[in-house]
Design a protein around this motif. Structure first.
Motif, mmCIF file in Angstrom:
data_model
loop_
_atom_site.group_PDB
_atom_site.id
_atom_site.type_symbol
_atom_site.label_atom_id
_atom_site.label_comp_id
_atom_site.label_asym_id
_atom_site.label_seq_id
_atom_site.Cartn_x
_atom_site.Cartn_y
_atom_site.Cartn_z
ATOM 1 N N PRO A 178 17.553 6.855 54.568
ATOM 2 C CA PRO A 178 17.916 5.569 53.944
ATOM 3 C C PRO A 178 16.811 5.098 53.001
ATOM 4 N N ILE A 179 16.804 5.646 51.795
ATOM 5 C CA ILE A 179 15.657 5.451 50.899
ATOM 6 C C ILE A 179 15.467 3.987 50.493
ATOM 7 N N SER A 180 16.554 3.309 50.085
ATOM 8 C CA SER A 180 16.318 1.943 49.601
ATOM 9 C C SER A 180 15.871 1.025 50.744
ATOM 10 N N ALA A 181 16.358 1.289 51.961
ATOM 11 C CA ALA A 181 15.899 0.486 53.108
ATOM 12 C C ALA A 181 14.419 0.771 53.388
ATOM 13 N N LEU A 182 14.026 2.029 53.247
ATOM 14 C CA LEU A 182 12.608 2.378 53.459
ATOM 15 C C LEU A 182 11.734 1.751 52.371
ATOM 16 N N ALA A 183 12.274 1.687 51.144
ATOM 17 C CA ALA A 183 11.515 1.057 50.049
ATOM 18 C C ALA A 183 11.283 -0.413 50.391
ATOM 19 N N LYS A 184 12.337 -1.059 50.895
ATOM 20 C CA LYS A 184 12.220 -2.482 51.241
ATOM 21 C C LYS A 184 11.166 -2.678 52.343
ATOM 22 N N LEU A 185 11.262 -1.812 53.353
ATOM 23 C CA LEU A 185 10.310 -1.890 54.462
ATOM 24 C C LEU A 185 8.869 -1.696 53.962
ATOM 25 N N ALA A 186 8.682 -0.652 53.137
ATOM 26 C CA ALA A 186 7.331 -0.376 52.608
ATOM 27 C C ALA A 186 6.848 -1.573 51.792
ATOM 28 N N HIS A 187 7.706 -2.086 50.910
ATOM 29 C CA HIS A 187 7.285 -3.169 50.015
ATOM 30 C C HIS A 187 6.980 -4.458 50.786
ATOM 31 N N GLN A 188 7.739 -4.694 51.873
ATOM 32 C CA GLN A 188 7.466 -5.896 52.689
ATOM 33 C C GLN A 188 6.035 -5.882 53.224
ATOM 34 N N HIS A 189 5.510 -4.650 53.399
ATOM 35 C CA HIS A 189 4.151 -4.528 53.946
ATOM 36 C C HIS A 189 3.121 -4.214 52.861
ATOM 37 N N GLY A 190 3.530 -4.301 51.609
ATOM 38 C CA GLY A 190 2.587 -4.065 50.514
ATOM 39 C C GLY A 190 2.298 -2.596 50.256
ATOM 40 N N ALA A 191 3.130 -1.706 50.823
ATOM 41 C CA ALA A 191 2.931 -0.262 50.599
ATOM 42 C C ALA A 191 3.873 0.221 49.488
ATOM 43 N N ILE A 192 3.625 1.432 48.998
ATOM 44 C CA ILE A 192 4.555 2.027 48.031
ATOM 45 C C ILE A 192 5.387 3.095 48.736
ATOM 46 N N LEU A 193 6.540 3.421 48.121
ATOM 47 C CA LEU A 193 7.392 4.489 48.662
ATOM 48 C C LEU A 193 7.403 5.670 47.707
ATOM 49 N N VAL A 194 6.999 6.822 48.237
ATOM 50 C CA VAL A 194 7.018 8.076 47.474
ATOM 51 C C VAL A 194 8.178 8.912 48.004
ATOM 52 N N VAL A 195 9.066 9.351 47.112
ATOM 53 C CA VAL A 195 10.254 10.079 47.564
ATOM 54 C C VAL A 195 10.192 11.531 47.089
ATOM 55 N N ASP A 196 10.373 12.435 48.039
ATOM 56 C CA ASP A 196 10.497 13.855 47.747
ATOM 57 C C ASP A 196 11.993 14.128 47.535
ATOM 58 N N GLY A 197 12.360 14.289 46.267
ATOM 59 C CA GLY A 197 13.779 14.448 45.932
ATOM 60 C C GLY A 197 14.200 15.897 45.759
ATOM 61 N N ALA A 198 13.351 16.850 46.232
ATOM 62 C CA ALA A 198 13.609 18.282 45.965
ATOM 63 C C ALA A 198 15.009 18.713 46.382
ATOM 64 N N GLN A 199 15.487 18.198 47.527
ATOM 65 C CA GLN A 199 16.797 18.653 48.033
ATOM 66 C C GLN A 199 17.926 17.702 47.651
ATOM 67 N N ALA A 200 17.625 16.708 46.835
ATOM 68 C CA ALA A 200 18.658 15.708 46.524
ATOM 69 C C ALA A 200 19.208 15.850 45.107
ATOM 70 N N VAL A 201 18.341 16.012 44.132
ATOM 71 C CA VAL A 201 18.766 15.854 42.722
ATOM 72 C C VAL A 201 19.878 16.789 42.271
ATOM 73 N N ALA A 202 19.971 17.973 42.883
ATOM 74 C CA ALA A 202 21.011 18.916 42.443
ATOM 75 C C ALA A 202 22.341 18.651 43.124
ATOM 76 N N HIS A 203 22.362 17.728 44.056
ATOM 77 C CA HIS A 203 23.548 17.579 44.900
ATOM 78 C C HIS A 203 24.192 16.193 44.860
ATOM 79 N N GLN A 204 23.499 15.219 44.329
ATOM 80 C CA GLN A 204 24.061 13.864 44.292
ATOM 81 C C GLN A 204 23.428 13.107 43.129
ATOM 82 N N PRO A 205 24.152 12.118 42.570
ATOM 83 C CA PRO A 205 23.536 11.329 41.507
ATOM 84 C C PRO A 205 22.360 10.543 42.076
ATOM 85 N N VAL A 206 21.265 10.513 41.350
ATOM 86 C CA VAL A 206 20.075 9.790 41.812
ATOM 87 C C VAL A 206 19.810 8.637 40.834
ATOM 88 N N ASN A 207 19.591 7.466 41.398
ATOM 89 C CA ASN A 207 19.251 6.292 40.594
ATOM 90 C C ASN A 207 17.943 5.733 41.152
#
Ligand code: PMP
Length: 405
Positions: A178-207
């Motif tokens: 759940p990437i956007s939920a993890l982004a929210k969680l990270a941002h609430q604590h002042g952290a950044i979210l780094v996403v490894d999209g290696a297995q995603a980009v060829a299989h689903q639209p990424v925004n």
């Protein structure tokens, strides 16, 4: 299902006397003729170094190279082209973030949070950074079916967390996080979210904007493009705060004996001659994906994944790892034949021309969590066919009977 096999010249190859059935897309995808042609056309008609020459050929090479930056930015819905720069691979992109943002932001006593399903590429750079900085590496746990345990995520991310690094799709379990939920969680604590999209980009639209990822990394070779080219997207405001990890040609403004000014972003982060033909091949791969369309691509992959997963779940003596339902299952299925070494199974399949991966899949801590030394992994792409999956299941049955009897 539409048959796209004719687009991929390698699929006419015979392996050990049998027709090639390629089921290792999670490691790398095959390349359609349009990608192969784009690379050779570039060398035949436009080869020159980019960004430097004032002559026509150099301008042509630069225009083609920079056009792919626009194409990638649109493909992942980056808000601006400057947020996208080319690297060698996902591994290179993730190390880049660790060596720039990580070096600058992480101090002794801080925390870096990953998940238990990470590929070594999204684990070891953070582990090493944590060791260098005397920071703590924390690991979000998984539910019994392999999905991310949200309660664990909420417990792990704290106000000391500087970076949360997570795969969008696991290369072993096939689960989507759940990437956007993890982004929210990270941002609430002042952290950044780094996403490894290696297995995603060829299989689903990424925004990347909807995901709210601060950095998003992927490789060309897993999305029908060539090896040796990767992408890193970063939020522009963050990129502006970073010191380049490499210096040299292409990335400078003015150089004197005493000082150097930096080129604008993104050139600032592309020191030296880039992989021009690789970038052009990546552009052709993106055009190819867009021509097929994610709707078709996903429908075909989900049908093939359901056939693969159900076939394995219904086979006696086979253990399947990760979620048992095809809903939200990526096109990757890891399994073992009970009592047999995964390498024996993969070798048995190879004798019939079927190419699957066996091993730890660059996720040794995940293998510990699964309590197995290794697994077999079959991963499909939209150009596989139901007949190929049937054949794979039939041969697997024979191999299993051979070893289990
Ligand atoms: N992350 C994941 C989830 C992967 O599946 C892979 C490739 N197996 C990588 C990172 C590394 O990609 P590359 O080898 O292209 O750098």
């Amino acid at each position: 299902m539409t048959d796209y096999r004719a687009d991929f010249p390698i699929l006419t190859t015979k392996i050990n006397g049998g027709p090639l059935i390629y089921l290792d897309h999670a490691a790398t995808s095959q390349k359609p003729q349009v990608v192969i042609d784009a690379i050779s056309r570039y060398y035949a008609t436009a080869n020159a170094n980019v960004h430097r020459g004032v002559y026509t050929l150099a301008a042509r090479a630069t225009a083609q190279y920079e056009a792919v930056r626009d194409q990638v930015a649109a493909f992942i819905q980056a808000p601006q082209r400057e947020s996208v720069f080319f690297t060698r691979s996902t591994t290179d992109s993730l190390n880049w973030v660790a060596q720039t943002y990580g070096e600058q932001a992480v101090q002794a006593g801080d925390e870096i949070v990953v998940t238990a399903m990470e590929h070594h590429s999204n684990l070891v750079p953070w582990q090493q950074l944590a060791l260098r900085k005397h920071a703590q590496l924390k690991v979000i746990g998984l539910l019994p079916n392999g999905e991310l345990d949200w309660q664990s995520a909420e417990a792990m991310v704290t106000d000391r967390t500087k970076i949360v690094a997570v795969a969008q799709v696991s290369n072993v379990l096939g689960v989507t996080n759940p990437i956007s939920a993890l982004a929210k969680l990270a941002h609430q604590h002042g952290a950044i979210l780094v996403v490894d999209g290696a297995q995603a980009v060829a299989h689903q639209p990424v925004n990347v904007q909807a995901l709210d990822a601060d950095f998003y990394a992927f490789s060309g070779h897993k999305m029908f493009g060539p090896t040796g080219v990767g992408v890193l997207y970063g939020k522009l405001a963050l990129l502006k705060t970073l010191t380049p990890p490499q210096f040299g040609g292409e990335m400078i403004g003015e150089v004197t004996w005493e000082h150097t000014t930096l080129a604008a972003i993104p050139q600032r982060f592309e020191a030296g001659t880039p992989n021009i033909s690789g970038v052009i091949g990546l552009g052709a791969a993106i055009s190819y994906i867009q021509q097929i369309g994610f709707d078709t691509l996903r429908t075909q992959e989900q049908q093939l994944t359901a056939q693969l997963l159900n076939g394995l779940l219904n086979m006696p003596g086979v253990a399947v790892y990760g979620p048992k339902s095809v809903a939200e299952h990526g096109p990757v299925v890891a399994f073992n034949v009970i009592g047999c070494h995964p390498h024996d199974i993969a070798t048995g399949l190879d004798l019939a021309g079927i190419e699957v991966r066996a091993g730890h899949h660059c996720a040794q801590p995940l293998m510990q969590w699964l309590q197995v030394p290794a697994t077999v992994r079959a991963s499909v792409a939209f150009y596989n066919t139901p007949a190929e999956i049937d054949h794979f299941l039939a041969i697997l049955r024979e191999v299993r009977e051979f070893f289990q009897s």
